[in-house]
Every structure is written in C-alpha cells, then in structure tokens.
Design an enzyme around this catalytic site. Structure first.
Site, PDB file in Angstrom:
ATOM      1  N   ASP A  67      17.826  20.808 -15.783  1.00 28.40           N
ATOM      2  CA  ASP A  67      19.101  20.953 -16.110  1.00 28.40           C
ATOM      3  C   ASP A  67      19.438  22.333 -16.495  1.00 28.40           C
ATOM      4  O   ASP A  67      18.946  22.765 -17.441  1.00 28.40           O
ATOM      5  CB  ASP A  67      19.670  19.956 -17.082  1.00 28.40           C
ATOM      6  CG  ASP A  67      21.278  20.152 -17.260  1.00 28.40           C
ATOM      7  OD1 ASP A  67      21.819  21.059 -16.999  1.00 28.40           O
ATOM      8  OD2 ASP A  67      21.759  18.971 -17.605  1.00 28.40           O
ATOM      9  N   ARG A 119      22.231  24.090 -16.949  1.00 31.17           N
ATOM     10  CA  ARG A 119      23.557  24.458 -17.428  1.00 31.17           C
ATOM     11  C   ARG A 119      23.382  24.820 -18.818  1.00 31.17           C
ATOM     12  O   ARG A 119      22.711  24.412 -19.736  1.00 31.17           O
ATOM     13  CB  ARG A 119      24.403  23.165 -17.690  1.00 31.17           C
ATOM     14  CG  ARG A 119      24.610  22.699 -16.090  1.00 31.17           C
ATOM     15  CD  ARG A 119      25.660  21.414 -16.100  1.00 31.17           C
ATOM     16  NE  ARG A 119      24.645  20.294 -16.585  1.00 31.17           N
ATOM     17  CZ  ARG A 119      25.066  19.069 -16.420  1.00 31.17           C
ATOM     18  NH1 ARG A 119      26.312  18.773 -15.948  1.00 31.17           N
ATOM     19  NH2 ARG A 119      24.070  18.088 -16.920  1.00 31.17           N
TER      20      ARG A 119
END
Length: 211
Positions: A132, A134
């Site tokens: 991930d 982000r």
C-alpha cells in the site's frame, strides 16, 4: 505532528451527480493549490457539513468506479459514500491513488498475478511494489483548507484514521462502510481483513465460495 505546508482552495463548482441506479445529489467540487504530492485530487462537498462532518477518503479506481468491475468493492463503496455523506453533511475526498498508489497499469499487472493465485498484497510484492503506497498528507491539507479539523471517517481501513491523526486531524470515530461482496472479490476482501486489519466480517467472508 509534522509541519505540513498549507494548501488553498483553487476553485469551487456546483455539479449535479447522477448515478445509474437513479440516485442523485448536488455537490460542490473543490480543487486546490499547493498539494504536497502535486496530484489533482478533489473534494466533493455534500449536504450541509456540520462541526464534525462525515468524511471519506476514496482512492480512485477506474475499473471499479467507472466500469463497475466486480473484482473490488470500490464502485459500491463510492456510491454508498455519496449518499451517506449527502444525508449527514460532509466531504468525500477523491484521491488520485489508483491501485493503492501503484498506478493503473501496475494494478492490472497485479490482477494478472492474482489470477495465478496470489492475493492483492502478494501480487504487489511480486511486482516489487509496496503493498500500500498511499500517503494521506494531501488529504490532510485538503481538509485543513476546507476548515475541517475534526471528523468522523467513513472507512474500514484503520491506516487511514492512523495517518490522519498523525497529520494532526482529529478523527472522532471510524464508521464502517457496507460489505459489498461478489463471487469475484471475496479473496480480495479476505486479504484486506487478514493483511491490513480492515473491519469486515471475516467469518462471513470465509463462508463464501470463491468464484
């Protein structure tokens, strides 16, 4: 708390939203100057936000949001979020973070690996990419520019709440989204529970067959 440069609103425009199931809502879409990652994120302001608005951080998903892909739950989550936020008053941040930040082409490459048996996180790792990628600094900047200092977060993902808090945003409560299961996304949803502690009913998902 990190020292985050301020972003400022760039433009605000009224947009009537219409969905395929007939639901409609009017929204103010806000663009920004000075976002940390230089991306064209937008804020979708719905209803009449109060002192503690309902907020969703929604990562762009072309396949799910636009084409209705059943391999994820992004499209149904977006549709649900617009209605729930409009009813209560709040903001949907539509963030240009396709594929949990790895981009559209890489996400589709990861899909091919998932077809060979890897889960969504294992596929990213096999491509040499983060599970991930982000970062929600821009989201915190957008909220500050809108005057939002405290919120209830519409999300099953504890990392979103954790990052916002570390960026100085007061998250009063984390409100779970609905569970949008298809024969094609059960393994994906299970992986989100097991790998990143999403608040989804694991026992219910485990009892479903994988298509």
């Amino acid at each position: 708390m990190p020292d985050i440069p301020a972003a400022t609103p760039r433009a605000r425009v009224r947009v009537p939203l219409r969905f395929a199931d007939g639901y409609s809502a009017d929204a103010d879409i806000v663009t920004f100057h000075g976002l940390a990652d230089g991306q064209e994120h937008i804020a979708v302001v719905l209803g009449e936000p109060g002192p503690v608005p309902l907020v969703r951080l929604h990562s762009e998903c072309l396949t799910g949001d636009v084409f209705g892909s059943a391999r994820c739950d992004c499209g149904p989550q977006l549709r649900e979020a617009v209605e729930r936020i409009a009813d209560r008053g709040g903001v949907l941040l539509y963030l240009r973070q396709e594929g949990r930040g790895i981009g559209l082409y890489n996400k589709l490459d990861a899909y091919a690996l998932q077809d060979q048996g890897l889960d969504t996180y294992e596929a990213n790792a096999a491509l040499g990419l983060p599970e991930d990628a982000r970062d929600y600094t821009a989201a915190a900047q957008m909220l500050a520019a809108l005057g939002v200092t405290e919120l209830d977060l519409l999300s099953n993902n504890p990392d979103k709440a954790g990052q916002l808090r570390s960026l100085g945003v007061a998250v009063r409560d984390r409100v779970p989204t609905g569970v949008f299961t298809t024969a094609h996304n059960v393994r994906y949803l299970r992986a989100k529970v097991l790998q990143t502690q999403h608040t989804l009913p694991l026992a219910e998902l485990t009892g479903l067959n994988v298509g």
